[in-house]
Design an enzyme around this catalytic site. Structure first.
Site, PDB file in Angstrom:
ATOM      1  N   ASP A 100     -10.181   2.617   2.541  1.00 12.00           N
ATOM      2  CA  ASP A 100     -10.200   1.882   3.600  1.00 12.00           C
ATOM      3  C   ASP A 100     -10.948   2.506   4.974  1.00 12.00           C
ATOM      4  O   ASP A 100     -11.543   1.950   5.458  1.00 12.00           O
ATOM      5  CB  ASP A 100      -8.635   1.446   4.219  1.00 12.00           C
ATOM      6  CG  ASP A 100      -8.146   0.485   3.642  1.00 12.00           C
ATOM      7  OD1 ASP A 100      -9.004  -0.400   3.085  1.00 12.00           O
ATOM      8  OD2 ASP A 100      -6.945   0.206   3.567  1.00 12.00           O
ATOM      9  N   LYS A 131       0.680  -1.145  -0.066  1.00 15.85           N
ATOM     10  CA  LYS A 131       0.023   0.080  -0.101  1.00 15.85           C
ATOM     11  C   LYS A 131       0.786   1.180   0.239  1.00 15.85           C
ATOM     12  O   LYS A 131       0.348   2.282  -0.579  1.00 15.85           O
ATOM     13  CB  LYS A 131      -1.089   0.100   1.313  1.00 15.85           C
ATOM     14  CG  LYS A 131      -2.150  -0.976   1.062  1.00 15.85           C
ATOM     15  CD  LYS A 131      -2.900  -0.912   2.148  1.00 15.85           C
ATOM     16  CE  LYS A 131      -4.052  -1.998   2.088  1.00 15.85           C
ATOM     17  NZ  LYS A 131      -5.272  -1.898   2.938  1.00 15.85           N
TER      18      LYS A 131
END
Ligand code: NAP
Length: 285
Positions: free
Chosen positions: A108, A71
């Site tokens: 997220d 990420k």
């Protein structure tokens, strides 16, 4: 270039990737909506990430999700970052734009909030006193950003490695964040109405999370991001004590909603059948 192709191809990049639930989820939504397209798991070693991302437009991908451990590296490799990803320094969604450029975003935090709001609509009132975040890794970063954005008054972070909690607090420069010691985690339960476990403790193959949950006030909310197993020891005890208990599957599903829209051009329906499908996939060995 990928933006001009008719194929609706997307996937998830991680290392390892075999256990990802994302292909199950996106393929379920694709099939149910009668859309042509696919969503594939892509096992990419860290050393090959730059090469793999650069190849996405030529391969006809509309985009990809990005998962552990890529990420942060992906945030440095894309052509452009949306504000949410720039703020977190981490990307979980890359879309290929009409000119074949890679645009990174992070869904997220939105996924976490949507899950919490659906499960406990009055969570903000319950968390009025404050929140305790356990962990300071990638997931904690997104959850912290979301809780700050939602206006939570005070957020304590307790992490095994104290320096990492301090670094996370410094990233946001917000006086509502208090970095605490890992050994203070139980005592802090008295001061909060929301507890979020973002550590790997309680996950299959990991040690349990040790916590004196009797210190948490009545009517509090307990969220565990771990979803293998779905009902962790923490959630079982929270339920037994009458707290609202929220598992990690909701976040996983809701972070995927903007991704599905970006890849396939329409919003998926999040419903009981979606959760039942994923629960079944989780139960398979
Ligand atoms: N539901 C969802 O959609 C979703 C999304 C993202 C992540 N998750 C879950 O969230 C968890 C964390 O993921 P992540 O990406 O944030 O991982 P990560 O960046 O590797 O962070 C792991 C965290 O766990 C802590 N930890 C690990 N072992 C520990 C131990 N023995 N004792 C105390 N603390 C320990 C680490 O503390 P140190 O800093 O001291 O190492 C760190 O804070 C995983 O279970 C993952 O599956 C769920």
């Amino acid at each position: 270039m990928g933006g001009k192709t008719k194929s609706r191809l997307a996937g998830v990049i991680g290392w390892p990737i075999a256990h990802s639930l994302s292909p199950h989820l996106h393929r379920f939504w694709l099939k149910r909506a009668g859309l042509e397209g696919d969503y594939v798991p892509l096992a990419v070693r860290p050393s090959a990430l730059a090469e793999a991302l650069a190849a996405l437009p030529a391969l006809g991908f509309r985009g990809v999700n990005v998962t552990v451990p890529h990420k942060e590296a992906a945030a440095r490799l894309v052509d452009r970052l949306e504000p949410d990803a720039a703020r977190l320094g981490a990307v979980n969604l890359i879309r290929v734009d009409s000119r074949g450029r890679l645009v990174g975003s992070n869904t997220d935090g939105r996924g976490f909030l949507a899950s919490l709001e659906r499960a406990v609509p009055d969570w903000k009132e319950r968390a009025a006193a404050g929140a305790l975040l356990l962990g300071a890794g990638g997931a904690a970063r997104a959850v912290l950003g979301a809780l700050l954005g939602a206006g939570v008054r005070r957020i304590h972070i307790a992490n095994r490695t104290a320096q990492r909690a301090q670094r996370l607090a410094a990233l946001f420069e917000d006086e509502r964040i208090v970095a605490a010691g890992w050994s203070d985690r139980s005592a802090l339960l008295k001061e909060v109405g929301l507890l979020v476990n973002t550590t790997t403790l309680g996950m299959e193959g990991q040690p349990p999370l040790e916590l004196e949950l009797s210190l948490l006030g009545k009517g509090s909310v307990v969220v565990d991001l771990v979803y293998r197993p779905l009902c962790t020891g923490l959630l079982r005890e929270a339920g037994r004590r009458g707290h609202a208990a929220v598992d990690g599957l909701g976040m996983l599903v809701h972070q995927a909603v903007p991704a599905f829209e970006a890849f396939y051009g329409q919003a998926p329906v999040v419903d009981a059948a979606t959760f039942a499908h994923l629960t079944e996939a989780l139960e398979k060995p």
